[in-house]
Design a protein around this motif. Structure first.
Motif, PDB file in Angstrom:
ATOM      1  N   ILE A  40       0.593 -31.275 -31.084  1.00  0.00           N
ATOM      2  CA  ILE A  40       0.465 -29.873 -31.521  1.00  0.00           C
ATOM      3  C   ILE A  40      -0.769 -29.206 -30.929  1.00  0.00           C
ATOM      4  O   ILE A  40      -1.325 -28.296 -31.520  1.00  0.00           O
ATOM      5  N   GLY A  41      -1.225 -29.647 -29.784  1.00  0.00           N
ATOM      6  CA  GLY A  41      -2.339 -28.957 -29.118  1.00  0.00           C
ATOM      7  C   GLY A  41      -3.412 -29.877 -28.606  1.00  0.00           C
ATOM      8  O   GLY A  41      -4.122 -29.560 -27.666  1.00  0.00           O
ATOM      9  N   GLY A  42      -3.522 -31.037 -29.219  1.00  0.00           N
ATOM     10  CA  GLY A  42      -4.454 -32.016 -28.682  1.00  0.00           C
ATOM     11  C   GLY A  42      -5.341 -32.653 -29.722  1.00  0.00           C
ATOM     12  O   GLY A  42      -5.702 -32.023 -30.716  1.00  0.00           O
ATOM     13  N   PRO A  43      -5.715 -33.917 -29.486  1.00  0.00           N
ATOM     14  CA  PRO A  43      -6.570 -34.632 -30.436  1.00  0.00           C
ATOM     15  C   PRO A  43      -7.975 -34.043 -30.444  1.00  0.00           C
ATOM     16  O   PRO A  43      -8.356 -33.334 -29.518  1.00  0.00           O
ATOM     17  N   CYS A  44      -8.730 -34.353 -31.478  1.00  0.00           N
ATOM     18  CA  CYS A  44     -10.126 -33.933 -31.479  1.00  0.00           C
ATOM     19  C   CYS A  44     -10.929 -34.847 -30.555  1.00  0.00           C
ATOM     20  O   CYS A  44     -10.462 -35.924 -30.184  1.00  0.00           O
ATOM     21  N   TYR A  45     -12.124 -34.407 -30.205  1.00  0.00           N
ATOM     22  CA  TYR A  45     -13.029 -35.229 -29.393  1.00  0.00           C
ATOM     23  C   TYR A  45     -13.789 -36.121 -30.360  1.00  0.00           C
ATOM     24  O   TYR A  45     -14.397 -35.635 -31.301  1.00  0.00           O
ATOM     25  N   ASN A  46     -13.695 -37.440 -30.142  1.00  0.00           N
ATOM     26  CA  ASN A  46     -14.266 -38.368 -31.105  1.00  0.00           C
ATOM     27  C   ASN A  46     -15.562 -39.025 -30.658  1.00  0.00           C
ATOM     28  O   ASN A  46     -15.932 -40.089 -31.144  1.00  0.00           O
ATOM     29  N   LEU A  76     -10.079 -20.178 -39.631  1.00  0.00           N
ATOM     30  CA  LEU A  76     -10.437 -18.810 -39.230  1.00  0.00           C
ATOM     31  C   LEU A  76     -10.804 -18.738 -37.755  1.00  0.00           C
ATOM     32  O   LEU A  76     -10.297 -17.912 -37.014  1.00  0.00           O
ATOM     33  N   TYR A  77     -11.671 -19.636 -37.331  1.00  0.00           N
ATOM     34  CA  TYR A  77     -12.161 -19.590 -35.952  1.00  0.00           C
ATOM     35  C   TYR A  77     -11.016 -19.803 -34.958  1.00  0.00           C
ATOM     36  O   TYR A  77     -10.996 -19.235 -33.876  1.00  0.00           O
ATOM     37  N   GLY A  78     -10.040 -20.619 -35.373  1.00  0.00           N
ATOM     38  CA  GLY A  78      -8.953 -20.930 -34.452  1.00  0.00           C
ATOM     39  C   GLY A  78      -7.829 -19.904 -34.464  1.00  0.00           C
ATOM     40  O   GLY A  78      -6.869 -20.015 -33.707  1.00  0.00           O
ATOM     41  N   PRO A  83      -2.759 -23.292 -32.090  1.00  0.00           N
ATOM     42  CA  PRO A  83      -1.596 -23.183 -32.984  1.00  0.00           C
ATOM     43  C   PRO A  83      -1.961 -23.400 -34.451  1.00  0.00           C
ATOM     44  O   PRO A  83      -2.893 -24.168 -34.739  1.00  0.00           O
ATOM     45  N   LEU A  84      -1.234 -22.735 -35.332  1.00  0.00           N
ATOM     46  CA  LEU A  84      -1.489 -22.872 -36.765  1.00  0.00           C
ATOM     47  C   LEU A  84      -1.450 -24.336 -37.202  1.00  0.00           C
ATOM     48  O   LEU A  84      -2.275 -24.795 -37.989  1.00  0.00           O
TER      49      LEU A  84
END
Ligand SMILES: O=c1ccn([C@@H]2O[C@H](COP(=O)(O)OP(=O)(O)O[C@H]3O[C@H](CO)[C@@H](O)[C@H](O)[C@H]3O)[C@@H](O)[C@H]2O)c(=O)[nH]1
Ligand SMILES: [Mn+2]
Length: 549
Positions: free
Chosen positions: A366-372, A501-503, A508-509
Motif C-alpha cells: 500500500i505504498g511502502g514499508p517504513c524505514y527501520n 494529517l501530514y500524509g 494513500p489513506l
C-alpha cells in the motif's frame, strides 16, 4: 536499450493465505459486533458505579476494536518482491553504480570494537565490484580504540576478501562465519591460517580495549592517532577524518592484487554547546562527507550491531532500483531485520516477528514499508530531500562514475568542515534534507517524510536473511528499547508529522492508517490497564460485571 525488450528485474507476488486471513478477520469482526450489541443491550440499569465501570469497559473495548481495525489494514494485502540478479548482471555489468555504506557506532564500551570490525568486514566483502564500494564508519564515541580496530580491519580485509571469494563464505562476518563453519577438505591449511589470523586480530583488539589506551608502538604506526592529541573528551573534539583505504589508489590491493573497497573513519566534530542529534546527526555528516569522496547514488545504512548476512543483498536491492519501469520511483529498499542472539522461547518477543514477517509486507502493498534504521538501501537524492517528479529517470551510466580525483590527504582536510558543528546552521539539514532531527525514532519520521514527497519504498526478505543483528534479550534492555520506540512513535503522532494529517493527499489513506498502530502503541496502555485492573477490583468489591441469569 530497445523498449520492447524490457524484462523486469524483479517480480511482485502475493503472499499466500490471504483468503484464510480474511476469513479470520471477518470472524473477528463478527465477534466485535456481538460484543458491541451485548454492551448496548445489557447496559446496567441499577447502580451508578456499575454503570460507570460498564462504560469504561465498553470504551476500552472500542479502543481495541479500533486498534484491531488499524492493524488489519496493514495486514490485509501482503506482497513480496522477487529480484532476479542474473538479469541485473547481464544488463548492467559495466554500469553498476557506486554504493556508499554507512556504519554507525557510538560507544566502544557498549558496542565493542571487535563487533564493529565484524560488521565493517562483512559489508566490505559484499559480492560486488570492490572498487564501487565505499564504507564509512561514523564513530560518535570519538574513540581511538575504535579507530585502532578499523586499522586492524583495513589490514585484515586484504586477506579476508579473497578468502570470502575463494571459499564462497557466507555470512561474510568472520566472527559469525568461524563460529559455525568447519574447515573444508581441500585447502584446509589456508583456511585454518586465515582463521588463526582472525583470532589473533581479535585478541589484539580485545587486549587493547582491556588496556583502555593505545600502546605507543601502535600509536606510531599511523598518522591518524595524532588527532587524539587534540581530543578533550568524547563530547568535545574536532572532526577526525581518515581515509584508511583509498579505493582509487592502485596500491590499495588485497593479497591477490585485486582492488579493495574504500574505507573511511569519521568522528564528526562535537562541542558541548552544540546539539549533536544522535544517529540522525551522524548520518547527515556521513551523507555530506561521502558526497565529496565517493558520491555513490545508493547508500546502505547499517547499525554496527547488525552484520551483512547475505553477500548478494546489494545486487538484490539494485534489481529494484534499476528496474526500468518501476525502479525510478523507489526511494529506499528496506530489508527484513533478523537477530542472531534470540533466546529459545523469545519471551520478550524481541524479534518483532509479526512486524517483520507480516506487516511490513502488507505496507509494501500500500505504498511502502517504513524505514527501520538498519539494513536499508537509500537513493541518495531522495535521502537528501529531493521530491519525486513524474517521469524522473536515472541514467545509471552517468551516475556510475562520480568519484573525486583529489588526493586522499587533500580530501581529508577539505571534508572536515562538512562534519563540523556549525556547518548545518542556517541550512535545511535535519528538516528537509537528510535524516530529520528532534525525534527518538528518526528513521520512521525520515521514511514517512520521503514517502510524503512522492517516493515509493519496497521491502525485501530474501530466503537467506540480509542482515543479522543483536536484539535486546533481558527484561531491562527490552523495556528501555520499547519505551524509546513507544515514546518516539507517540511523539510522531502528536507532531506536525502525524501520518493522518501530514500524509493527507500525499500518501494513500491505507498507508496513513497503517502507520497508526505503531504511533499509537503507547496509547494502548490506558485501555489495557483498565481491562486488567478493573475486573479484579470489582471482584474484590463484589460488584458484578455480568448480567444475572
Ligand atoms: O548518538 C548516537 C546514538 C546512536 N548511534 C547509533 O545508532 C544506532 C542505533 O542505536 P541503538 O541504540 O542500537 O538503537 P536500536 O533500538 O537498536 O536501533 C533501532 O532504532 C533506532 C531508533 O530508535 C534506529 O536509529 C536504529 O537504526 C534502529 O536499528 C547504533 O548503531 C548506534 O551506534 C549513533 O551513531 N549516535
Ligand atoms: Mn541496535
Amino acid at each position: 536499450m530497445a523498449k520492447c525488450s524490457y524484462v523486469p528485474l524483479f517480480e511482485t507476488k502475493q503472499v499466500k493465505g490471504r483468503v484464510l486471513f480474511r476469513c479470520i478477520a471477518a470472524s473477528i469482526f463478527l465477534g466485535i459486533c456481538f460484543i458491541v450489541m451485548y454492551r448496548l443491550m445489557f447496559f446496567p440499569v441499577g447502580g451508578k458505579v456499575e454503570r460507570w465501570i460498564w462504560i469504561g469497559q465498553f470504551l476500552s473495548e472500542l479502543w481495541f476494536c479500533f486498534y484491531w481495525f488499524l492493524t488489519t489494514v496493514s495486514r490485509w494485502n501482503s506482497v513480496y518482491r522477487l529480484p532476479y540478479i542474473q538479469r541485473l548482471s547481464q544488463r548492467f555489468e559495466k554500469e553498476l553504480p557506486g554504493i556508499d555504506i554507512f556504519v554507525c557506532t557510538a560507544d566502544p564500551l557498549i558496542e565493542p570494537p571487535s563487533m564493529v570490525v565484524n560488521t565493517v568486514l562483512s559489508v566490505m566483502a559484499y559480492d560486488y565490484p570492490p572498487e564501487k564500494l565505499s564504507i564509512y564508519l561514523s564513530d560518535d564515541g570519538g574513540s581511538d580504540l575504535t579507530f585502532y580496530a578499523m586499522l586492524e580491519a583495513a589490514n585484515f580485509s586484504k586477506t579476508w576478501l579473497p578468502f570470502c571469494k575463494k571459499f564462497r563464505v557466507e555470512p561474510t562476518s568472520p566472527e559469525a562465519y568461524f563460529r559455525t563453519a568447519s574447515e573444508p577438505l581441500n585447502d584446509a591449511d589456508n583456511w585454518l591460517s586465515v582463521k588463526k589470523l582472525y583470532e589473533e586480530m581479535k585478541m589484539r583488539i580485545e587486549a587493547t580495549i582491556k588496556l583502555n589506551r593505545i600502546p605507543d608502538h601502535i600509536r606510531k604506526q599511523h598518522k591518524g592517532f595524532r588527532e587524539w592529541d587534540f581530543v578533550l573528551s568524547k563530547h568535545d573534539h574536532q572532526t577526525i577524518l581518515q581515509i584508511l583505504i583509498d579505493g582509487r589508489d592502485s596500491n590499495a590491493v588485497d593479497i591477490e592484487g585485486n582492488p579493495l573497497p574504500t574505507l573511511v573513519y569519521l568522528a564528526r566534530e562535537k562541542r558541548p554547546q552544540h546539539h549533536h542529534h544522535f544517529k540522525a546527526g551522524s548520518m547527515n555528516a556521513l551523507i555530506r562527507v561521502s558526497s565529496r569522496i565517493s558520491n555513490g547514488p545508493i547508500i546502505l545504512n547499517v547499525d554496527c550491531d547488525m552484520y551483512a548476512n547475505n553477500s548478494k543483498a546489494v545486487k538484490y536491492s539494485l534489481c529494484l532500483f534499476m528496474d526500468e519501469k518501476k525502479g525510478d520511483e523507489i526511494a529506499y529498499v528496506q530489508f527484513l531485520q533478523s537477530f542472531d542472539n534470540l533466546t529459545k522461547n523469545e519471551i520478550y518477543a524481541s524479534s518483532f516477528r509479526v512486524l517483520q514477517q507480516l506487516e511490513l509486507h502488507g505496507l509494501d502493498a500500500i505504498g511502502g514499508p517504513c524505514y527501520n534504521g538498519s539494513g536499508c538501501f537509500h537513493r541518495r537524492q531522495a535521502l537528501c530531500g529531493k521530491k519525486y517528479e513524474k517521469n524522473y529517470k536515472v541514467d545509471w551510466k552517468k551516475v556510475s562514475d562520480t568519484k573525486a580525483d583529489e588526493s586522499a590527504s587533500f580530501l581529508e582536510e577539505t571534508c572536515k568542515v562538512l562534519a563540523s558543528c556549525t556547518f548545518e546552521h542556517n541550512t535545511t539539514w535535519g528538516k528537509e534534507m537528510g535524516l530529520i532531527y528532534g525525534f527518538l525514532v528518526e528513521d520512521i519520521i525520515t521514511g514517512l517524510n520521503i514517502q510524503c514527497k512522492g517516493w515509493k519504498s519496497m521491502y525485501l526478505s530474501p530466503e537467506r536473511d540480509g542482515f543479522l543483528g543483536v536484539a535486546p534479550i533481558t527484561l531491562l534492555q527490552t523495556l528501555v528499547q520499547h519505551k524509546r520506540w513507544m515514546d518516539g512513535h507517540l511523539q510522531v503522532f502528536l507532531s506536525r508529522y502525524c501520518p493522518l494529517l501530514y500524509g493527507y493527499k500525499k500518501i494513500p489513506l491505507k498507508l496513513r492508517l497503517a502507520y497508526c498502530p505503531y504511533n499509537l502503541w503507547a496509547a494502548n496502555c490506558l485501555a489495557t490497564l483498565y481491562i486488567v485492573v478493573m475486573p479484579c477490583l470489582c471482584l474484590l468489591k463484589g460488584i458484578s460485571l455480568f448480567p444475572k441469569v
